[in-house]
Design a protein around this motif. Structure first.
Motif, PDB file in Angstrom:
ATOM      1  N   LEU A   9       0.658  -1.260  -0.190  1.00 11.35           N
ATOM      2  CA  LEU A   9      -0.398  -0.275  -0.367  1.00 11.35           C
ATOM      3  C   LEU A   9       0.962   1.191  -0.031  1.00 11.35           C
ATOM      4  CD1 LEU A   9      -2.748   1.385   0.075  1.00 11.35           C
ATOM      5  CD2 LEU A   9      -2.510   1.589   2.898  1.00 11.35           C
ATOM      6  N   ILE A  10       1.976   2.043   0.881  1.00  7.20           N
ATOM      7  CA  ILE A  10       2.313   2.537   1.141  1.00  7.20           C
ATOM      8  C   ILE A  10       3.672   2.871  -0.407  1.00  7.20           C
ATOM      9  CG2 ILE A  10       5.016   3.019   2.294  1.00  7.20           C
ATOM     10  CD1 ILE A  10       1.894   3.005   3.709  1.00  7.20           C
ATOM     11  N   LEU A  11       3.653   1.683  -0.867  1.00  9.55           N
ATOM     12  CA  LEU A  11       4.824   1.863  -1.987  1.00  9.55           C
ATOM     13  C   LEU A  11       3.787   2.529  -3.173  1.00  9.55           C
ATOM     14  CD1 LEU A  11       6.505  -1.306  -2.120  1.00  9.55           C
ATOM     15  CD2 LEU A  11       7.547   1.130  -1.677  1.00  9.55           C
ATOM     16  N   ALA A  12       2.486   1.379  -3.664  1.00  5.51           N
ATOM     17  CA  ALA A  12       1.328   2.204  -4.680  1.00  5.51           C
ATOM     18  C   ALA A  12       1.615   3.260  -4.457  1.00  5.51           C
ATOM     19  CB  ALA A  12       0.410   1.266  -4.525  1.00  5.51           C
ATOM     20  N   VAL A  13       0.514   4.107  -2.975  1.00  4.38           N
ATOM     21  CA  VAL A  13       0.429   5.405  -2.971  1.00  4.38           C
ATOM     22  C   VAL A  13       1.704   6.220  -3.262  1.00  4.38           C
ATOM     23  CG1 VAL A  13      -0.042   6.365  -0.948  1.00  4.38           C
ATOM     24  CG2 VAL A  13      -1.353   4.680  -0.937  1.00  4.38           C
ATOM     25  N   PHE A  14       2.340   5.695  -2.886  1.00  2.00           N
ATOM     26  CA  PHE A  14       3.708   6.830  -3.230  1.00  2.00           C
ATOM     27  C   PHE A  14       4.029   7.268  -4.429  1.00  2.00           C
ATOM     28  CE2 PHE A  14       8.003   7.721  -4.182  1.00  2.00           C
ATOM     29  CZ  PHE A  14       8.473   8.697  -3.337  1.00  2.00           C
ATOM     30  N   ASP A  15       3.763   6.095  -5.274  1.00  2.00           N
ATOM     31  CA  ASP A  15       3.411   6.122  -7.126  1.00  2.00           C
ATOM     32  C   ASP A  15       2.753   6.520  -7.354  1.00  2.00           C
ATOM     33  OD1 ASP A  15       4.909   5.115  -9.124  1.00  2.00           O
ATOM     34  OD2 ASP A  15       3.767   4.247  -9.572  1.00  2.00           O
ATOM     35  N   ILE A  17       1.052   9.019  -6.107  1.00  2.34           N
ATOM     36  CA  ILE A  17       1.178  10.812  -5.628  1.00  2.34           C
ATOM     37  C   ILE A  17       2.098  11.286  -6.684  1.00  2.34           C
ATOM     38  CG2 ILE A  17       2.034  12.249  -3.781  1.00  2.34           C
ATOM     39  CD1 ILE A  17       1.310  10.228  -1.858  1.00  2.34           C
ATOM     40  N   ARG A  18       2.723  10.503  -7.173  1.00  4.94           N
ATOM     41  CA  ARG A  18       4.057  10.729  -8.225  1.00  4.94           C
ATOM     42  C   ARG A  18       3.407  10.652  -9.071  1.00  4.94           C
ATOM     43  NH1 ARG A  18      10.705   9.943  -7.281  1.00  4.94           N
ATOM     44  NH2 ARG A  18      10.040  10.489  -9.254  1.00  4.94           N
ATOM     45  N   GLN A  19       2.933  10.471  -9.686  1.00  4.63           N
ATOM     46  CA  GLN A  19       2.076  10.488 -11.059  1.00  4.63           C
ATOM     47  C   GLN A  19       1.237  11.343 -11.027  1.00  4.63           C
ATOM     48  OE1 GLN A  19       1.176   6.173 -12.460  1.00  4.63           O
ATOM     49  NE2 GLN A  19       2.518   5.520 -11.839  1.00  4.63           N
ATOM     50  N   ASN A  20       0.212  11.717 -10.370  1.00  2.00           N
ATOM     51  CA  ASN A  20      -1.049  11.730  -9.471  1.00  2.00           C
ATOM     52  C   ASN A  20      -1.128  13.498  -9.353  1.00  2.00           C
ATOM     53  OD1 ASN A  20      -2.920   9.917 -11.443  1.00  2.00           O
ATOM     54  ND2 ASN A  20      -2.274   8.883  -9.736  1.00  2.00           N
ATOM     55  N   GLY A  21       0.138  13.791  -8.682  1.00 10.06           N
ATOM     56  CA  GLY A  21       0.229  14.795  -7.620  1.00 10.06           C
ATOM     57  C   GLY A  21       0.359  16.343  -8.082  1.00 10.06           C
ATOM     58  N   GLN A  22       0.641  17.269  -7.347  1.00  5.79           N
ATOM     59  CA  GLN A  22       1.261  18.678  -8.250  1.00  5.79           C
ATOM     60  C   GLN A  22       2.627  18.592  -7.703  1.00  5.79           C
ATOM     61  OE1 GLN A  22      -0.890  21.540  -6.558  1.00  5.79           O
ATOM     62  NE2 GLN A  22      -2.971  21.457  -9.034  1.00  5.79           N
ATOM     63  N   GLU A  26       9.815  19.929  -2.722  1.00  6.87           N
ATOM     64  CA  GLU A  26      10.759  19.106  -2.909  1.00  6.87           C
ATOM     65  C   GLU A  26      10.377  17.067  -2.295  1.00  6.87           C
ATOM     66  OE1 GLU A  26      13.111  18.917   1.291  1.00  6.87           O
ATOM     67  OE2 GLU A  26      13.527  20.487   0.866  1.00  6.87           O
ATOM     68  N   GLY A  27       8.804  17.173  -3.530  1.00  8.79           N
ATOM     69  CA  GLY A  27       8.636  16.108  -4.016  1.00  8.79           C
ATOM     70  C   GLY A  27       7.213  16.820  -4.139  1.00  8.79           C
ATOM     71  N   TYR A  28       5.899  15.467  -4.310  1.00  8.84           N
ATOM     72  CA  TYR A  28       4.590  15.640  -4.518  1.00  8.84           C
ATOM     73  C   TYR A  28       3.628  16.215  -3.639  1.00  8.84           C
ATOM     74  CZ  TYR A  28       6.924  14.539  -9.114  1.00  8.84           C
ATOM     75  OH  TYR A  28       8.147  14.469  -9.803  1.00  8.84           O
ATOM     76  N   LEU A  29       2.688  16.556  -4.288  1.00  9.98           N
ATOM     77  CA  LEU A  29       1.704  17.147  -3.118  1.00  9.98           C
ATOM     78  C   LEU A  29       0.295  16.327  -3.840  1.00  9.98           C
ATOM     79  CD1 LEU A  29       0.815  17.656  -0.041  1.00  9.98           C
ATOM     80  CD2 LEU A  29      -0.427  19.863  -1.265  1.00  9.98           C
ATOM     81  N   LEU A  30      -0.599  15.567  -3.378  1.00  9.87           N
ATOM     82  CA  LEU A  30      -1.812  15.380  -3.398  1.00  9.87           C
ATOM     83  C   LEU A  30      -2.852  14.519  -2.342  1.00  9.87           C
ATOM     84  CD1 LEU A  30      -3.886  14.260  -6.360  1.00  9.87           C
ATOM     85  CD2 LEU A  30      -2.576  11.353  -5.228  1.00  9.87           C
ATOM     86  N   ASP A  31      -3.831  15.302  -2.234  1.00 13.88           N
ATOM     87  CA  ASP A  31      -5.210  15.336  -1.449  1.00 13.88           C
ATOM     88  C   ASP A  31      -4.547  15.041  -0.087  1.00 13.88           C
ATOM     89  OD1 ASP A  31      -7.002  14.485  -3.425  1.00 13.88           O
ATOM     90  OD2 ASP A  31      -6.825  12.189  -3.441  1.00 13.88           O
TER      91      ASP A  31
END
Length: 85
Positions: A9-15, A17-22, A26-31
């Motif tokens: 779950l952690i790895l999938a969510v991280f991915d 967020i990187r694909q769909n987030g802004q 220093e990273g990506y932000l989603l929801d």
């Protein structure tokens, strides 16, 4: 405080967020959840305003939060991202 986490779950969510987030500083932000890594990419970080998670090599992880309710709300956010994206 120690909690069991689903590493998939952690790895999938991280991915997700990187694909769909802004892209953030220093990273990506989603929801409301920020995803970032250390300089070599071996440690992943997920955080919101109240909870932070570092997830590293060999599925070692560490949560930082003040109450169980904060942890539960954070984990709900992760599950929502997993289901929505």
């Amino acid at each position: 405080m120690k909690n069991e986490v689903d590493s998939k779950l952690i790895l999938a969510v991280f991915d997700k967020i990187r694909q769909n987030g802004q892209q953030a500083d220093e990273g990506y932000l989603l929801d409301g959840v920020k995803a970032s890594t250390d300089f070599d990419g071996y440690t992943l970080y997920l955080s919101d305003a109240l909870v932070s998670l570092s997830f590293g090599f060999h599925n070692q992880y560490y949560f930082d939060y003040e109450s169980q309710e904060q942890f539960e709300q954070f984990y709900k956010k992760l599950n929502n991202i997993q289901q929505q994206y």
